[in-house]
Structures are given as C-alpha cells and as structure tokens.
Scaffold this motif. Structure first.
Motif, PDB file in Angstrom:
ATOM      1  N   GLY A 128       3.429   7.121   7.918  1.00 29.31           N
ATOM      2  CA  GLY A 128       4.351   8.363   7.935  1.00 29.31           C
ATOM      3  C   GLY A 128       3.685   9.400   6.634  1.00 29.31           C
ATOM      4  N   ALA A 129       2.715   9.054   5.991  1.00 32.56           N
ATOM      5  CA  ALA A 129       2.278   9.911   5.054  1.00 32.56           C
ATOM      6  C   ALA A 129       1.192  10.700   5.384  1.00 32.56           C
ATOM      7  CB  ALA A 129       1.701   8.940   3.827  1.00 32.56           C
ATOM      8  N   THR A 187      -6.560   2.555   4.201  1.00 37.98           N
ATOM      9  CA  THR A 187      -6.074   3.923   4.450  1.00 37.98           C
ATOM     10  C   THR A 187      -7.092   4.985   3.806  1.00 37.98           C
ATOM     11  OG1 THR A 187      -4.423   4.232   2.764  1.00 37.98           O
ATOM     12  CG2 THR A 187      -3.576   3.927   4.898  1.00 37.98           C
ATOM     13  N   HIS A 188      -7.790   4.296   3.059  1.00 41.38           N
ATOM     14  CA  HIS A 188      -8.937   5.089   1.894  1.00 41.38           C
ATOM     15  C   HIS A 188     -10.084   4.126   2.168  1.00 41.38           C
ATOM     16  CE1 HIS A 188      -5.137   6.875   0.719  1.00 41.38           C
ATOM     17  NE2 HIS A 188      -5.827   7.768   0.054  1.00 41.38           N
ATOM     18  N   PHE A 189     -11.127   5.033   1.828  1.00 42.88           N
ATOM     19  CA  PHE A 189     -12.490   4.490   1.684  1.00 42.88           C
ATOM     20  C   PHE A 189     -13.307   5.098   0.948  1.00 42.88           C
ATOM     21  CE2 PHE A 189     -13.404   6.662   5.590  1.00 42.88           C
ATOM     22  CZ  PHE A 189     -14.691   7.290   5.232  1.00 42.88           C
ATOM     23  N   HIS A 190     -14.459   4.816   0.144  1.00 43.55           N
ATOM     24  CA  HIS A 190     -15.392   5.634  -0.210  1.00 43.55           C
ATOM     25  C   HIS A 190     -16.599   4.797  -0.453  1.00 43.55           C
ATOM     26  CE1 HIS A 190     -15.595   3.326  -4.560  1.00 43.55           C
ATOM     27  NE2 HIS A 190     -14.054   3.282  -4.260  1.00 43.55           N
ATOM     28  N   HIS A 250     -19.497   0.907   1.781  1.00 45.04           N
ATOM     29  CA  HIS A 250     -18.205   1.390   1.732  1.00 45.04           C
ATOM     30  C   HIS A 250     -17.104   0.419   1.113  1.00 45.04           C
ATOM     31  CE1 HIS A 250     -18.971   4.640   4.981  1.00 45.04           C
ATOM     32  NE2 HIS A 250     -19.086   5.239   3.845  1.00 45.04           N
ATOM     33  N   LEU A 251     -16.309   0.799   0.344  1.00 47.09           N
ATOM     34  CA  LEU A 251     -15.243  -0.027  -0.279  1.00 47.09           C
ATOM     35  C   LEU A 251     -13.771   0.616   0.363  1.00 47.09           C
ATOM     36  CD1 LEU A 251     -16.167   0.002  -4.184  1.00 47.09           C
ATOM     37  CD2 LEU A 251     -16.637  -1.859  -2.261  1.00 47.09           C
ATOM     38  N   PHE A 252     -12.804  -0.419   0.819  1.00 43.13           N
ATOM     39  CA  PHE A 252     -11.766  -0.090   1.581  1.00 43.13           C
ATOM     40  C   PHE A 252     -10.383  -0.433   0.615  1.00 43.13           C
ATOM     41  CE2 PHE A 252     -15.072  -0.507   4.604  1.00 43.13           C
ATOM     42  CZ  PHE A 252     -15.115   0.708   5.419  1.00 43.13           C
ATOM     43  N   TYR A 253      -9.554   0.372   0.744  1.00 46.41           N
ATOM     44  CA  TYR A 253      -8.547   0.318  -0.047  1.00 46.41           C
ATOM     45  C   TYR A 253      -7.118   0.708   0.917  1.00 46.41           C
ATOM     46  CZ  TYR A 253     -11.728   1.123  -3.903  1.00 46.41           C
ATOM     47  OH  TYR A 253     -12.601   0.885  -4.749  1.00 46.41           O
ATOM     48  N   ARG A 254      -5.990   0.238   0.401  1.00 44.56           N
ATOM     49  CA  ARG A 254      -4.748   0.280   1.066  1.00 44.56           C
ATOM     50  C   ARG A 254      -3.681   1.165   0.072  1.00 44.56           C
ATOM     51  NH1 ARG A 254      -3.817  -4.433   2.542  1.00 44.56           N
ATOM     52  NH2 ARG A 254      -2.502  -5.008   0.704  1.00 44.56           N
ATOM     53  N   GLN A 255      -3.255   2.202   0.619  1.00 42.34           N
ATOM     54  CA  GLN A 255      -2.396   2.934  -0.339  1.00 42.34           C
ATOM     55  C   GLN A 255      -1.114   2.152  -0.568  1.00 42.34           C
ATOM     56  OE1 GLN A 255      -1.570   7.107   1.096  1.00 42.34           O
ATOM     57  NE2 GLN A 255      -0.364   7.393  -0.389  1.00 42.34           N
ATOM     58  N   PRO A 256      -0.816   2.231  -1.937  1.00 39.77           N
ATOM     59  CA  PRO A 256       0.490   1.362  -2.232  1.00 39.77           C
ATOM     60  C   PRO A 256       1.672   2.043  -1.537  1.00 39.77           C
ATOM     61  CG  PRO A 256      -1.067   2.148  -4.070  1.00 39.77           C
ATOM     62  CD  PRO A 256      -1.424   2.973  -3.117  1.00 39.77           C
ATOM     63  N   LEU A 257       2.604   1.056  -1.633  1.00 31.26           N
ATOM     64  CA  LEU A 257       3.905   1.591  -0.641  1.00 31.26           C
ATOM     65  C   LEU A 257       4.794   2.213  -1.689  1.00 31.26           C
ATOM     66  CD1 LEU A 257       4.629  -1.516   1.140  1.00 31.26           C
ATOM     67  CD2 LEU A 257       3.637   0.331   1.923  1.00 31.26           C
TER      68      LEU A 257
END
Length: 211
Positions: free
Chosen positions: A118-119, A180-183, A204-211
């Motif tokens: 939803g973001a 939801t993110h990578f760089h 690539h490094l992958f990350y999940r956006q904090p709730l």
C-alpha cells in the motif's frame, strides 16, 4: 462419474450375490452380474482417462517449477504482452541485464512486492516510473538518467521478457523475503542502514522496508 474403490467394491459384492434394488425382479442376460461388472470397470477406466490434469498455476512449465538458470530460461517460449509486461521487461533489461537469471528474478520480485504494498502505486508501470518526472526522485535510475532507452541487446531483452512473463503469471517470490528495495554493492544509499537486509544476489543487495 469416478467411482472410489470402496463404492466399486460394494457394487461388485452386491452384484456377485445377485442383490439388486429389486431383488424379486429377474434380470436379463445383458444385466447379469459378470456383464455389469465388466461394464462398470470399463466406465471406471474411461472416467479416469478423462480426468483433467491438475491446472498449472501460471506458465506452461508451471510457476512452482521455476529454475533460476539460463538453460531453463532459454527453454521457455518467446513472449510479448501488454503494458504491464512491457514495463517490467524494460525495467529488468535496464536495471539488471548484467545480473544472473536469479538476480533478474530478484529485481522482478522487488517491483511486484511494491505493487502489492500500500506504500507504492498499484501497477507495474506506475511503480517503475514513480518519481521519474522529478530531479533525483526516480525510484529506478534508468527512468531519469538521461540516457537513451533504446533496446540494443535483443537476447538480453528476450530473457527479461520471459522473466517478466513468468513473474506476472504468478511465480513464487522466494528469493528476497519480501524486499522492496535494492542497490548495487558500489553505492550506499542513506536508507540502507535503516532497512533490514534480506538478501545479496550478485551485485545487488536487497532490503525490506520497515513496517
């Protein structure tokens, strides 16, 4: 109609003992137990032969059978699709064509995870192009780097298109744990220290956006 073993066994037992729904009715030779048993078995075999195979969830090969390697990907049929497919294929081509097949699938996961969140916007094209009209606000660098976006590597785009089709068809997202993110490993964006890292695949490094 498929007869289970217990039902068929009961019918055979009833017929073998001469019991029918009307025990006092004399049956003709064509309805004798042996003939009826043979007929029932024939119907059973026919019914089994006509039962459709389990419906596959997405691709011809089955989305649950995705293999993250070039041999498997090359075996998939060439595809083309609508706008959502084109946006995803283009994003994979420009953002990750230098990565392994697994790495490209991982980037596709990020985009689709955003679509489901939803973001972010609720379509692939809107996610890919988010912020592209504002300086330093684009979410995917190829949309605002000022470079020509023409496709020059046909094979790489063909692979990206196949991956896009597989993912849009419902393939499981099991590489990035909801990222939801990578760089790339060559940069360190400000948000990276605040987001939990979920995976590293290739460069690539992958990350999940904090709730």
């Amino acid at each position: 109609m498929r007869l289970c073993k217990s039902t068929l066994g009961g019918l055979i037992l009833l017929l073998a003992t001469g019991v029918t729904s009307h025990a006092d009715v004399t049956t003709s030779q064509s309805n004798a137990p042996v003939s009826r048993i043979s007929g029932l078995l024939s119907l059973e075999h026919s019914a089994l032969a006509n039962v459709p195979k389990a419906t596959r969830k997405s691709t011809e090969k089955g989305s649950s059978q995705v293999s993250y390697d070039r041999v498997w990907l090359a075996d998939q049929p060439a595809v083309s699709g609508g706008q959502e497919w084109a946006c995803l294929a283009k994003a994979l081509y420009f953002e990750a064509r230098g990565e392994t097949v697994k790495g490209q699938f991982a980037v596709a996961e990020v985009i689709l995870n955003r679509v489901d969140s939803g973001a972010y916007p609720n379509s692939v094209c809107a996610v890919v192009n988010q912020g592209s009209g504002r300086r330093n606000a684009c979410q995917f660098s190829f949309t605002c780097d000022g470079k020509d976006d023409r496709i020059r590597e046909a094979d790489a785009y063909d692979a990206a298109g196949k991956i896009a089709q597989v993912m849009l068809s419902g393939a499981p997202r099991k590489l990035t744990q909801g990222a939801t993110h990578f760089h790339t490993t060559q940069v360190r964006p400000r948000w990276a220290h605040r987001f939990p890292r979920t995976a590293q695949i290739g460069a690539h490094l992958f990350y999940r956006q904090p709730l």
